[in-house]
Design a protein around this motif. Structure first.
Motif, PDB file in Angstrom:
ATOM      1  N   SER A   1       0.850  -1.184   0.038  1.00  0.00           N
ATOM      2  CA  SER A   1      -0.074  -0.216  -0.021  1.00  0.00           C
ATOM      3  C   SER A   1       0.750   1.183  -0.090  1.00  0.00           C
ATOM      4  O   SER A   1       0.585   2.158  -0.689  1.00  0.00           O
ATOM      5  N   TYR A   2       1.948   1.268   0.669  1.00  0.00           N
ATOM      6  CA  TYR A   2       2.952   2.416   0.692  1.00  0.00           C
ATOM      7  C   TYR A   2       3.614   2.641  -0.538  1.00  0.00           C
ATOM      8  O   TYR A   2       3.660   3.713  -1.139  1.00  0.00           O
ATOM      9  N   SER A   3       4.069   1.315  -1.306  1.00  0.00           N
ATOM     10  CA  SER A   3       4.373   1.385  -2.628  1.00  0.00           C
ATOM     11  C   SER A   3       3.607   1.823  -3.602  1.00  0.00           C
ATOM     12  O   SER A   3       4.089   2.840  -4.346  1.00  0.00           O
ATOM     13  N   ASP A   4       2.290   1.564  -3.631  1.00  0.00           N
ATOM     14  CA  ASP A   4       1.392   1.926  -4.427  1.00  0.00           C
ATOM     15  C   ASP A   4       0.944   3.571  -4.221  1.00  0.00           C
ATOM     16  O   ASP A   4       0.742   4.325  -5.141  1.00  0.00           O
ATOM     17  N   TYR A   5       1.060   3.927  -2.868  1.00  0.00           N
ATOM     18  CA  TYR A   5       0.866   5.234  -2.648  1.00  0.00           C
ATOM     19  C   TYR A   5       1.895   6.099  -3.327  1.00  0.00           C
ATOM     20  O   TYR A   5       1.712   7.125  -4.039  1.00  0.00           O
ATOM     21  N   ALA A   6       3.173   5.998  -3.167  1.00  0.00           N
ATOM     22  CA  ALA A   6       4.402   6.527  -3.666  1.00  0.00           C
ATOM     23  C   ALA A   6       4.276   6.549  -5.016  1.00  0.00           C
ATOM     24  O   ALA A   6       4.733   7.673  -5.823  1.00  0.00           O
ATOM     25  N   GLU A   7       3.841   5.385  -5.642  1.00  0.00           N
ATOM     26  CA  GLU A   7       3.755   5.559  -7.101  1.00  0.00           C
ATOM     27  C   GLU A   7       2.875   6.337  -7.788  1.00  0.00           C
ATOM     28  O   GLU A   7       3.191   7.221  -8.845  1.00  0.00           O
ATOM     29  N   SER A   8       1.849   6.348  -7.234  1.00  0.00           N
ATOM     30  CA  SER A   8       0.622   7.103  -7.604  1.00  0.00           C
ATOM     31  C   SER A   8       0.884   8.535  -7.512  1.00  0.00           C
ATOM     32  O   SER A   8       0.779   9.741  -8.371  1.00  0.00           O
ATOM     33  N   PHE A   9       1.570   9.033  -6.329  1.00  0.00           N
ATOM     34  CA  PHE A   9       1.985  10.550  -5.971  1.00  0.00           C
ATOM     35  C   PHE A   9       2.780  10.912  -6.984  1.00  0.00           C
ATOM     36  O   PHE A   9       2.757  12.151  -7.348  1.00  0.00           O
ATOM     37  N   TYR A  10       3.910   9.935  -6.987  1.00  0.00           N
ATOM     38  CA  TYR A  10       4.989  10.366  -7.946  1.00  0.00           C
ATOM     39  C   TYR A  10       4.662  10.733  -9.445  1.00  0.00           C
ATOM     40  O   TYR A  10       4.862  11.856 -10.179  1.00  0.00           O
ATOM     41  N   HIS A  11       3.789   9.998  -9.715  1.00  0.00           N
ATOM     42  CA  HIS A  11       3.119  10.035 -11.199  1.00  0.00           C
ATOM     43  C   HIS A  11       2.401  11.333 -11.410  1.00  0.00           C
ATOM     44  O   HIS A  11       2.604  11.847 -12.373  1.00  0.00           O
ATOM     45  N   ASP A  12       1.509  11.686 -10.573  1.00  0.00           N
ATOM     46  CA  ASP A  12       0.525  12.681 -10.586  1.00  0.00           C
ATOM     47  C   ASP A  12       1.607  14.115 -10.645  1.00  0.00           C
ATOM     48  O   ASP A  12       1.566  14.833 -11.564  1.00  0.00           O
ATOM     49  N   ILE A  13       2.417  13.922  -9.913  1.00  0.00           N
ATOM     50  CA  ILE A  13       3.396  15.182  -9.718  1.00  0.00           C
ATOM     51  C   ILE A  13       4.202  15.405 -10.556  1.00  0.00           C
ATOM     52  O   ILE A  13       4.236  16.577 -11.486  1.00  0.00           O
ATOM     53  N   THR A  14       4.820  14.541 -11.020  1.00  0.00           N
ATOM     54  CA  THR A  14       5.960  14.526 -12.370  1.00  0.00           C
ATOM     55  C   THR A  14       5.117  14.724 -13.697  1.00  0.00           C
ATOM     56  O   THR A  14       5.830  15.371 -14.637  1.00  0.00           O
ATOM     57  N   GLN A  15       3.989  14.121 -13.792  1.00  0.00           N
ATOM     58  CA  GLN A  15       3.112  14.550 -14.951  1.00  0.00           C
ATOM     59  C   GLN A  15       2.828  16.045 -15.037  1.00  0.00           C
ATOM     60  O   GLN A  15       2.840  16.613 -16.213  1.00  0.00           O
ATOM     61  N   GLN A  16       2.523  16.673 -13.997  1.00  0.00           N
ATOM     62  CA  GLN A  16       2.088  17.924 -13.985  1.00  0.00           C
ATOM     63  C   GLN A  16       3.641  18.988 -14.244  1.00  0.00           C
ATOM     64  O   GLN A  16       3.534  20.106 -14.583  1.00  0.00           O
ATOM     65  N   TYR A  17       4.460  18.636 -13.480  1.00  0.00           N
ATOM     66  CA  TYR A  17       5.825  19.210 -13.285  1.00  0.00           C
ATOM     67  C   TYR A  17       6.741  18.413 -13.761  1.00  0.00           C
ATOM     68  O   TYR A  17       7.702  17.999 -12.907  1.00  0.00           O
ATOM     69  N   PRO A  18       7.136  18.282 -14.976  1.00  0.00           N
ATOM     70  CA  PRO A  18       8.272  17.232 -15.430  1.00  0.00           C
ATOM     71  C   PRO A  18       9.424  17.964 -15.216  1.00  0.00           C
ATOM     72  O   PRO A  18      10.559  17.071 -15.266  1.00  0.00           O
ATOM     73  N   GLN A  19       9.699  19.298 -14.986  1.00  0.00           N
ATOM     74  CA  GLN A  19      10.813  19.939 -14.865  1.00  0.00           C
ATOM     75  C   GLN A  19      11.421  19.308 -13.432  1.00  0.00           C
ATOM     76  O   GLN A  19      12.760  20.121 -13.108  1.00  0.00           O
ATOM     77  N   LEU A  20      10.545  18.731 -12.520  1.00  0.00           N
ATOM     78  CA  LEU A  20      11.175  18.518 -11.189  1.00  0.00           C
ATOM     79  C   LEU A  20      11.932  17.055 -11.399  1.00  0.00           C
ATOM     80  O   LEU A  20      12.442  16.511 -10.247  1.00  0.00           O
ATOM     81  N   ILE A  21      11.786  16.465 -12.456  1.00  0.00           N
ATOM     82  CA  ILE A  21      12.501  15.075 -12.612  1.00  0.00           C
ATOM     83  C   ILE A  21      13.879  15.440 -12.890  1.00  0.00           C
ATOM     84  O   ILE A  21      14.250  16.072 -14.041  1.00  0.00           O
TER      85      ILE A  21
END
Length: 613
Positions: A426-446
């Motif tokens: 559940s923690y792994s799924d949370y981290a994956e979902s959170f990371y995906h949404d943030i980096t989709q909106q702000y790819p400059q943070l990768i």
């Protein structure tokens, strides 16, 4: 105590710990920057039936309502290892008072000798001779326990190695060398009269004891090797009682006498005197969150208390920490000119220095809530169920009175049970979902290195900013979300744990009153399950009381941080770097500044200064 190596535990818990801490930091930052914005959440009526789906729906409604309410809270943490040595624990890893004494073939004799020594001490205390008739019943009980244990071991060993007759001679001789001459009628009398002592010395052995044949006296002990092998053949195939079968099968995983004593000392001198608590308020509309964390140790000759106030200003985007707990360490290790400048001050940490993209705070909150909701929606309904309040008294280990009493007052209790693997996932799924949404909106943070491994190379040429911090946190979050696939432990390193249990108390209106979590320290064997260190965390939610101070231990003029009673950490760190650049500072501080990439441009002359010294 049977606890897996720290390195192994660290690897296994990395998903949970890293994701929780790092995600919490990003979410807190987002809350501060966005002024505690909230997304619209669907509401569901509290179900009136008692099905798992109804429990899941009712809990979802309560949790969603909790996000938008103001409340005060009180958290209590209790750690217990009583399962490792308590008399009620009958798991193979902690059979009491039995314990691993050494080699398995010495177990019966060692256990008998210890029990006999205890009886001898009892007789001496009563100023009686142990050979008198007053102790006949106890001696007979010890004798029968030994005979039954030895016979069970011979049968178990013969069944373990059915083709090997070479070792039975020694075991058989050993069994009779210390054994007693007794016939079946003596055994019946001793077992009946000594039932209580049987239970005390052999747990449940008396109820499932192996039927033994007559053991001949000392004059018949010298047998031929052929007779010995014949006796071994008789033991082979004999039925071993479930009690002894479980005991000998799991002998290597049993706690030793020393382990049990260490567990008792840990409990008496650390865990029982230790108290961990936190209290504060949450006011989303006012943009305020406070926490007064406290740790107390109440020993007979040692009473220690430490408190740490924390104040979060959502609207201003600042976190404040009370400086007293950091002042001494900072003065000794880094800033030898600090003096008393931090006394009765707050340390202010502004999370946004203007380097983050516009709207980042709002995006963090939305990504956080979306990840939580997706995780919950994907949870199997079978994890949830309603339980009766009075069932809380039957939990093992038992809840403390401090935690149990408020929990019993709830009209409705929902339980959620998850395995350790499910909990980590559940923690792994949370981290994956959170990371995906943030980096989709702000790819400059990768950062370029995120696809491989963390690197400080890019930070060496940058000033330490909020953007750099978020980039590193996102990189760690991506690494945490990929760990289950990247790190498959070998079988010998696999850790197991009892299910993790969450309990939620709801009032008659379906509002959340408290949340209790019980988790266990993972162990490296199935046989050790049930004898683990357990952690109980109870968080109670209470109505706000406007007249009470937020921080009872602070002066009245320091309840709310402001410009006059706070120190800006960013400004202070710049001044401290200048101090080191000009040749000041401690030796440890110089080593630390030279190792931090973000200060290399500021602390340009550090190498020359260190070489000169």
């Amino acid at each position: 105590m049977n606890i897996a190596p720290a390195s192994t535990l660290a690897r296994l818990q990395s998903i949970k710990t890293t994701s929780l801490v790092l995600t919490g930091a990003l979410v807190s930052a987002g809350l501060l920057l966005a002024g505690c914005q909230s997304t619209a959440l669907s509401q569901a009526n509290i179900a009136t039936n008692n099905t798992p789906s109804a429990a899941k729906t009712a809990l979802a409604t309560a949790l969603q309502q909790q996000r938008r309410q103001s409340f005060s809270y009180h958290s209590n943490v209790e750690i217990s290892n009583e399962a490792q040595f308590s008399a009620g624990n009958t798991t193979p890893a902690a059979i009491q008072p039995l314990a691993k004494t050494g080699y398995i073939d010495d177990y019966c004799e060692d256990t008998h000798d210890q029990a006999y020594a205890d009886l001898l001490v009892q007789a001496q205390a009563q100023q009686l001779d142990i050979s008198t008739s007053a102790y006949e019943t106890q001696r007979q009980a010890l004798k029968q326990n030994y005979l039954a244990c030895n016979e069970a071991y011979l049968a178990w060993d013969a069944n373990q190695y059915p083709e090997d007759d070479s070792s039975y001679g020694d075991y058989s001789d050993e069994g009779e060398s210390t054994a007693y001459s007794i016939d079946s009628r003596d055994a019946a009398v001793a077992l009946k009269a000594g039932a209580k002592l049987n239970s005390e010395t052999s747990g449940a052995a008396g109820a499932t004891i192996v039927e033994t044949s007559r053991i001949k006296g000392a004059k018949n002990q010298a047998t031929s090797s052929s007779s010995t092998i014949a006796a071994a053949s008789t033991s082979r195939g004999a039925v071993v009682s479930p009690y002894y079968q479980q005991l000998f099968d799991n002998y290597e995983d049993m706690a030793s006498v020393t382990d049990n004593k260490k567990a008792q000392l840990l409990d008496a001198y650390l865990l029982k005197p230790l108290s961990i608590n936190a209290q504060g308020v949450y006011q989303p509309l006012a943009g305020r969150f406070t926490m007064l964390g406290s740790v107390q140790y109440q020993g007979r000759n040692n009473q220690t208390s430490m408190n740490q106030p924390v104040y979060i200003d959502f609207k201003g985007g600042n976190i404040y920490l009370w400086a007293d707990n950091f002042a001494l360490f900072n003065s000794e290790l880094l800033d030898n000119k600090l003096g008393t400048k931090w006394q009765n001050k707050w340390l202010k940490l502004a999370l946004d220095d203007g380097s983050l993209p516009k709207g980042f705070g709002s995006a963090v909150i939305k990504a956080h809530l979306k990840a939580l909701d997706n995780n919950y929606a994907n949870a199997d309904a079978s994890q949830f169920d309603f339980i009766a309040p009075n069932s809380l008294t039957a939990l093992s280990p038992k809840l403390s009175t401090q935690q149990l009493n408020p929990m019993l007052q709830s009209a409705q209790i929902i339980r959620r049970t998850r395995s350790l693997d499910s909990y980590k996932q559940s923690y792994s799924d949370y981290a994956e979902s959170f990371y995906h949404d943030i980096t989709q909106q702000y790819p400059q943070l990768i950062t370029p290195s995120q696809d491989d491994e963390l690197s400080n190379a890019s930070a060496e040429d940058q000033t330490f900013t909020s953007k750099v911090l978020v980039e590193q946190l996102l990189a760690l979050m991506k690494k945490a979300s990929n760990e289950p696939e990247q790190q498959q432990p070998v079988e010998s390193e696999t850790l197991v744990s009892l299910p993790i249990q969450d309990l939620y108390g709801l009032d008659n209106r379906g509002q959340l009153q408290w949340h209790h979590n019980r988790s266990y320290a993972p162990v490296d064997s199935q046989a050790k399950l049930g004898s683990q260190i357990s952690t109980d965390i109870l968080q109670r939610y209470l109505p706000l009381r406007g007249q009470e101070p937020m921080f009872p231990n602070l002066p009245a003029d320091a309840q709310l941080p402001n410009a006059s009673n706070s120190v800006d950490i960013r400004q202070y760190s710049t001044e401290l770097a200048d101090y080191y650049r000009n040749g000041g500072g401690t030796t440890i501080g110089k080593m630390l500044f030279s190792a931090l990439p973000m200060y290399k441009s500021i602390y340009a002359t550090k190498a020359e200064g260190l070489n000169a010294e």
